[in-house]
Design an enzyme around this catalytic site. Sequence first.
Site, mmCIF file in Angstrom:
data_model
loop_
_atom_site.group_PDB
_atom_site.id
_atom_site.type_symbol
_atom_site.label_atom_id
_atom_site.label_comp_id
_atom_site.label_asym_id
_atom_site.label_seq_id
_atom_site.Cartn_x
_atom_site.Cartn_y
_atom_site.Cartn_z
ATOM 1 N N GLU A 65 -70.667 12.885 83.995
ATOM 2 C CA GLU A 65 -71.392 11.685 83.591
ATOM 3 C C GLU A 65 -71.736 10.847 84.823
ATOM 4 O O GLU A 65 -70.875 10.519 85.628
ATOM 5 C CB GLU A 65 -70.545 10.844 82.637
ATOM 6 C CG GLU A 65 -71.225 9.530 82.248
ATOM 7 C CD GLU A 65 -70.265 8.524 81.628
ATOM 8 O OE1 GLU A 65 -69.052 8.580 81.953
ATOM 9 O OE2 GLU A 65 -70.703 7.699 80.820
ATOM 10 N N GLN A 109 -76.156 14.658 82.432
ATOM 11 C CA GLN A 109 -75.573 13.708 81.493
ATOM 12 C C GLN A 109 -75.476 12.331 82.141
ATOM 13 O O GLN A 109 -74.947 12.189 83.237
ATOM 14 C CB GLN A 109 -74.178 14.117 81.017
ATOM 15 C CG GLN A 109 -73.705 13.198 79.891
ATOM 16 C CD GLN A 109 -72.253 13.372 79.495
ATOM 17 O OE1 GLN A 109 -71.346 13.075 80.261
ATOM 18 N NE2 GLN A 109 -72.017 13.828 78.266
ATOM 19 N N CYS A 138 -67.251 9.363 75.567
ATOM 20 C CA CYS A 138 -66.155 9.102 76.513
ATOM 21 C C CYS A 138 -65.390 7.843 76.101
ATOM 22 O O CYS A 138 -65.973 6.763 76.000
ATOM 23 C CB CYS A 138 -66.690 8.940 77.923
ATOM 24 S SG CYS A 138 -65.392 8.631 79.144
ATOM 25 N N LYS A 177 -73.719 13.569 73.176
ATOM 26 C CA LYS A 177 -72.361 14.049 72.924
ATOM 27 C C LYS A 177 -71.570 12.901 72.316
ATOM 28 O O LYS A 177 -71.501 11.816 72.901
ATOM 29 C CB LYS A 177 -71.719 14.524 74.229
ATOM 30 C CG LYS A 177 -70.342 15.147 74.073
ATOM 31 C CD LYS A 177 -69.899 15.765 75.404
ATOM 32 C CE LYS A 177 -68.550 16.454 75.266
ATOM 33 N NZ LYS A 177 -67.437 15.504 75.099
ATOM 34 N N HIS A 205 -67.301 16.228 69.893
ATOM 35 C CA HIS A 205 -65.885 16.357 70.231
ATOM 36 C C HIS A 205 -65.104 15.995 68.970
ATOM 37 O O HIS A 205 -65.209 14.867 68.478
ATOM 38 C CB HIS A 205 -65.529 15.405 71.374
ATOM 39 C CG HIS A 205 -64.124 15.569 71.863
ATOM 40 N ND1 HIS A 205 -63.812 15.725 73.195
ATOM 41 C CD2 HIS A 205 -62.933 15.594 71.204
ATOM 42 C CE1 HIS A 205 -62.502 15.846 73.335
ATOM 43 N NE2 HIS A 205 -61.948 15.763 72.134
ATOM 44 N N ASN A 236 -66.865 20.962 70.520
ATOM 45 C CA ASN A 236 -66.126 20.635 71.732
ATOM 46 C C ASN A 236 -64.753 20.095 71.351
ATOM 47 O O ASN A 236 -64.584 19.508 70.292
ATOM 48 C CB ASN A 236 -66.910 19.600 72.549
ATOM 49 C CG ASN A 236 -66.164 19.110 73.772
ATOM 50 O OD1 ASN A 236 -65.949 17.916 73.946
ATOM 51 N ND2 ASN A 236 -65.743 20.022 74.630
ATOM 52 N N GLY A 237 -63.775 20.302 72.243
ATOM 53 C CA GLY A 237 -62.443 19.749 72.012
ATOM 54 C C GLY A 237 -61.391 20.784 71.700
ATOM 55 O O GLY A 237 -60.271 20.433 71.328
ATOM 56 N N GLY A 238 -61.705 22.062 71.874
ATOM 57 C CA GLY A 238 -60.774 23.104 71.466
ATOM 58 C C GLY A 238 -59.843 23.618 72.530
ATOM 59 O O GLY A 238 -59.024 24.510 72.262
ATOM 60 N N ALA A 264 -64.207 22.433 78.047
ATOM 61 C CA ALA A 264 -63.891 21.469 79.104
ATOM 62 C C ALA A 264 -62.663 21.923 79.884
ATOM 63 O O ALA A 264 -62.769 22.675 80.853
ATOM 64 C CB ALA A 264 -63.692 20.077 78.516
#
Length: 515
Positions: A65, A109, A138, A177, A205, A236-238, A264
Amino acid sequence: MVAGAAQQGTRSWRTAGCSRGGMLVNSFSLCYHNKLILAPMVRVGTLPMRLLALDYGADIVYCEELIDLKMLQCKRVVNEVLSTVDFVAPDDRVVFRTCKREQSRVIFQMGTSDAERALAVARLVENDVAGIDVNMGCPKEYSTKGGMGAALLSDPDKIEKILSTLVKGTHRPVTCKIRILSSLEDTLSLVKRIERTGIAAIAVHGRKREERPQHPVSCEAIKAIAETLSIPVIANGGSHDHIQEYLDIEDFRQATAASSVMVARAAMWNPSIFLKEGLRPLEEVMQKYIRYAVQYDNHYTNTKYCLCQMLREQLESPQGKLLHAAQSSQEICEAFGLGAFYEETTRELDARRAELLARTPEEAGDPAQDTSDVIKMAVKFDRRAYSPQITPKMCLLEWCRREKLAQPVYETVQRPLDRLFCSVVTVAEQKYQSTLWDKSKKLAEQAAAIVCLRSQGLPEGRLGEVSTSLHKRKWEAPDQDPGGPRAQEPAMPGELCKKPFVALGSGKESSLEGW
């Protein structure tokens, strides 16, 4: 991976020969179906990591970012030495660096809370990236305190205005996102409103704003979103609960019914997570990362940070301790057995720089207008050869005080072609200068101080010299990165300026600054 049935309605993004301001807009399309994606990660998503992820099978890579206000201060410069495009801040630090290799697959981003600023940034970078993304997920204070990141989730009107403005005003596909809201009903209401802005895809996420990696990711919430929308949904987030190897990525996609998966932390730990053949040994991955970092002149503090994330529990190993102690790219290379590679690459870059300077001899001038009375030596400041408590500038300042001379005056200039620095120090009306150009203003000033001290036969603080009272003084590392971990140094753009040098000012040396 196979796309879910709910994801068939895709939007085709293509620009063919479009132009703005006399510049041809690059023509290529970007699809968000069935993709393996490197997530945007602060301090991690710089050029070396993005290229490494592409090598190992990532289809799309996001940069970290970058804040709109910072980007709007930047100038786009073509770096002929590195074959990159750099966005350089007024302090000459590279905020964003990219190259042709990733141009059709890198997503820029931004952090923003204002539609017009967002559009200005998009237009600044759109010819060098494949897509534009807005960070709306975020939860960290540095993002939310300015109304950016997850703070936008509580202001749907502002979200709609930012995304609509970008969709209408840029030639690149626009995405965002987000995180899930406190209730599924609110989340679905928000994503449907987001979809109506015309964005190409949405990354989700599967955690709430206040949740952290130790909290379970909600595959059910992502699945509900994927089944509601017609645009691609990126899960996202796994990393914490689901993704430890390549096959887990598809399992996570199926559990969320998403079109694509964004990885990520699992990619930060080992970017070969994207490789279908399985994870590569960490030593191999790290060496490949270091090679990219050296080839693209990544600032050593950023390189060191990313390598520490990969080592994790091995930070206390002998190699981890060497990495922790490293204070330059060269020392990092030596810690991983790449000292010869560093020297070879440095020689190649120096040769390329010399070739460019030979083609433009007006760029290779001397910082002093009249050099007839300047004492010169070919020296550089190598901090490893000096006491951690003393620098040449400190020694020179102390000597001037003892001799009741005026404080040293440094005049430093920067060469536009490669952004290297050279400094002239004046002591008792005599000028001293190193003929070797350096990567930072501080290093150039230290080199000038060395020339003065050596010409006078004075101690300069090297290891093994007789100790002085300077040992008690506080020392600031000359190559310290005051721009923070997210800035890169140095910038070496190849764009030529009309004036051969950019003066950085001069003045009497303070007893507290620039040591």
